[in-house]
Design a protein around this motif. Sequence first.
Motif, PDB file in Angstrom:
ATOM      1  N   THR A  73      -2.123  -3.184  18.673  1.00 42.09           N
ATOM      2  CA  THR A  73      -2.792  -3.774  17.508  1.00 42.09           C
ATOM      3  C   THR A  73      -4.048  -3.032  17.083  1.00 42.09           C
ATOM      4  OG1 THR A  73      -4.066  -5.261  18.936  1.00 42.09           O
ATOM      5  CG2 THR A  73      -1.950  -6.073  18.097  1.00 42.09           C
ATOM      6  N   ALA A  74      -4.706  -2.333  18.004  1.00 44.23           N
ATOM      7  CA  ALA A  74      -5.982  -1.690  17.671  1.00 44.23           C
ATOM      8  C   ALA A  74      -6.300  -0.633  18.701  1.00 44.23           C
ATOM      9  CB  ALA A  74      -7.105  -2.735  17.633  1.00 44.23           C
ATOM     10  N   PHE A  75      -7.145   0.313  18.298  1.00 46.65           N
ATOM     11  CA  PHE A  75      -7.712   1.262  19.250  1.00 46.65           C
ATOM     12  C   PHE A  75      -9.223   1.099  19.217  1.00 46.65           C
ATOM     13  CE2 PHE A  75      -9.568   5.296  20.589  1.00 46.65           C
ATOM     14  CZ  PHE A  75      -8.995   5.397  21.850  1.00 46.65           C
ATOM     15  N   TRP A  76      -9.786   0.860  20.394  1.00 45.75           N
ATOM     16  CA  TRP A  76     -11.236   0.658  20.520  1.00 45.75           C
ATOM     17  C   TRP A  76     -11.876   1.934  21.043  1.00 45.75           C
ATOM     18  CZ3 TRP A  76     -15.125   1.197  23.926  1.00 45.75           C
ATOM     19  CH2 TRP A  76     -16.314   0.511  23.681  1.00 45.75           C
ATOM     20  N   ALA A  77     -12.943   2.363  20.380  1.00 47.73           N
ATOM     21  CA  ALA A  77     -13.746   3.491  20.856  1.00 47.73           C
ATOM     22  C   ALA A  77     -15.204   3.138  20.666  1.00 47.73           C
ATOM     23  CB  ALA A  77     -13.405   4.771  20.092  1.00 47.73           C
ATOM     24  N   ALA A  78     -16.053   3.778  21.444  1.00 50.67           N
ATOM     25  CA  ALA A  78     -17.482   3.451  21.400  1.00 50.67           C
ATOM     26  C   ALA A  78     -18.095   3.728  20.039  1.00 50.67           C
ATOM     27  CB  ALA A  78     -18.226   4.235  22.484  1.00 50.67           C
ATOM     28  N   ASP A  79     -17.538   4.657  19.276  1.00 50.39           N
ATOM     29  CA  ASP A  79     -18.045   4.960  17.935  1.00 50.39           C
ATOM     30  C   ASP A  79     -17.030   4.543  16.879  1.00 50.39           C
ATOM     31  OD1 ASP A  79     -16.077   6.810  18.394  1.00 50.39           O
ATOM     32  OD2 ASP A  79     -17.147   8.484  17.476  1.00 50.39           O
TER      33      ASP A  79
END
Length: 583
Positions: A73-79
């Motif tokens: 559903t999503a890709f999480w990255a610090a930026d």
Amino acid sequence: MSVAPGIWQPHDQAERREEVRIPAAGLELTGTSAAALTWTVHEESPGVVEVRVVPDRAAEVRLGWRVPCVDATAFWAADGGEHRGLPPFWRRPRTAALEKNAPVGCLIGAGDVALCTFAAGEVVRPVRTRTGVVEETGEFGFWVEHEAGPGTGLLLRIDLSRRHFATTLAGVADWWGTLHGLGRDVPLAARMPAYSTWYAMQQHVDAAGVERQAGPAAELGCEALIVDDGWHSDDRGRGYGHVGEWRPSPTSFPDISAHVAKVRGEGLAYLLWYALPFVGRHTELWDRVRPYTLVYKEHMNAAILDPRYPYVRDLLAGHLTRAVTEWGMDGLKIDFIDQFAVEDPPRPGPEADCATVNEGVRRLLAQLPEECLVELRQPYVSPGLWPYATMIRASDCPLSPAHNRQRTVDLRLIAGPMAVHADMLMWHPDESPERVATQLINVLFAVPQISVDLTTQTPAQAQVLRFWLAFFRQHVDVLQRGDFAPARPDLAYPQVSARSGDTVIVGRYAPMPVEAPATGTLWVANGDASTDVLLRTSRPGTARATVLDCRGRTESDDFVDLTPGSVEITVPEGGLLRLETTA
């Protein structure tokens, strides 16, 4: 598992690829380097592995792998910013280094399950990552690379345990802390509400104006006051041409030490703002520092100093230390560390004592006073900065509650020991008390910074501030140290919860059902305009439901019957529900 053509191409013909299968994780890794590689794989726990690849000589090392892109559903990255979709693999790689970003990412699936969370052990030097959907195969591809040597190599943590994504990212933060012994004790004052001058005053700060805010700020529940840009110069042009000498304006702050003592006398810690890398063109320092600059920023009318030189580090650290040791400051707000991240920095001269800017920044921060509060800000979120700071703030998003919520939640996920602060809260003088409360609720799981003129607030606005800041203070352990579980990152976290013992606090930002615990205390802060709060229950019983409005006034206090299924309770916008359930 085969490697699709065109995904992990060697940099040149002299490089080679090696493949290693990790049966415990159901994973195959591809290593690319011009050097020969030695592999070590350690299974930390079921589904979680550490991989270390050591080259036989200094060389770039890249590790790549893929997972099926199923239920993603999503890709999480610090930026990651406000965009949480699934990126294509061909997009430009990200770079993380000490002064910007962090080497971590998480592919998230339905039910907020982490399909694959990864992090690199390198937290100072540049680490490049590429992640995204591989169009040819329907898989999600990853690679991580940085220059490695025979001593440490490239260290990677991959989590395929399919736990909640927040749990896997907390595991990354713990891993970094264990690897590097990072972090220091964070004083309670760093976790308490603060007052900031920035949106309230911009650069138009002076001692009298700051002192007028100090008493009301302390009375409403703040424990720190942060003076931002404007204290060091009479220039009000919003540029940086006059920064770098860091002497108080004799017009606005004629006796800085006496002024600091007055503010501290109200019971507030005092923090002072510094644009650390800059020296402006209109300063006396300009000619002296020109040989020690990384780049000139025309639009800022200032240069970025080069921390590879001891002269530069001593100069900058001396300015900041003086604020603490001579003027009595309790802390420092250090801005613009990300500006040190200059592409293709010039070759340093013979006076430089370190080869990289990253190492120069680390040495610079290591010279700052240890016993003081230090605030950093997105996007400089590297765990390599933990030893030098106590708090980190969301990047600027004035009057944007949703952005403030997303950014503070993102920070909470990987901030490790640091206290997470919201961007400063401001509102129009005519704003309703309900909407003021909504702004506070949107940053419920961070430290609020208030930045309005407290002497002109309406009685209703002041009541909202007093009520909600008291709630932040009373529940700081649950809100900031409890088990943290934000939901649906693909929808910008429409619901967030924290649990400690038998207490659960939920921030509700959209009309989603709230899970009611079988026993204990449930608090639901309603940050949405819809007032019909739906509670999902799993056992029959009776609970006491107390509903407060945005100012903390009791609207209802009744017993409700809980039956398996759902119960609806009306909670006003900006209001608070307390549900007490006993076994």
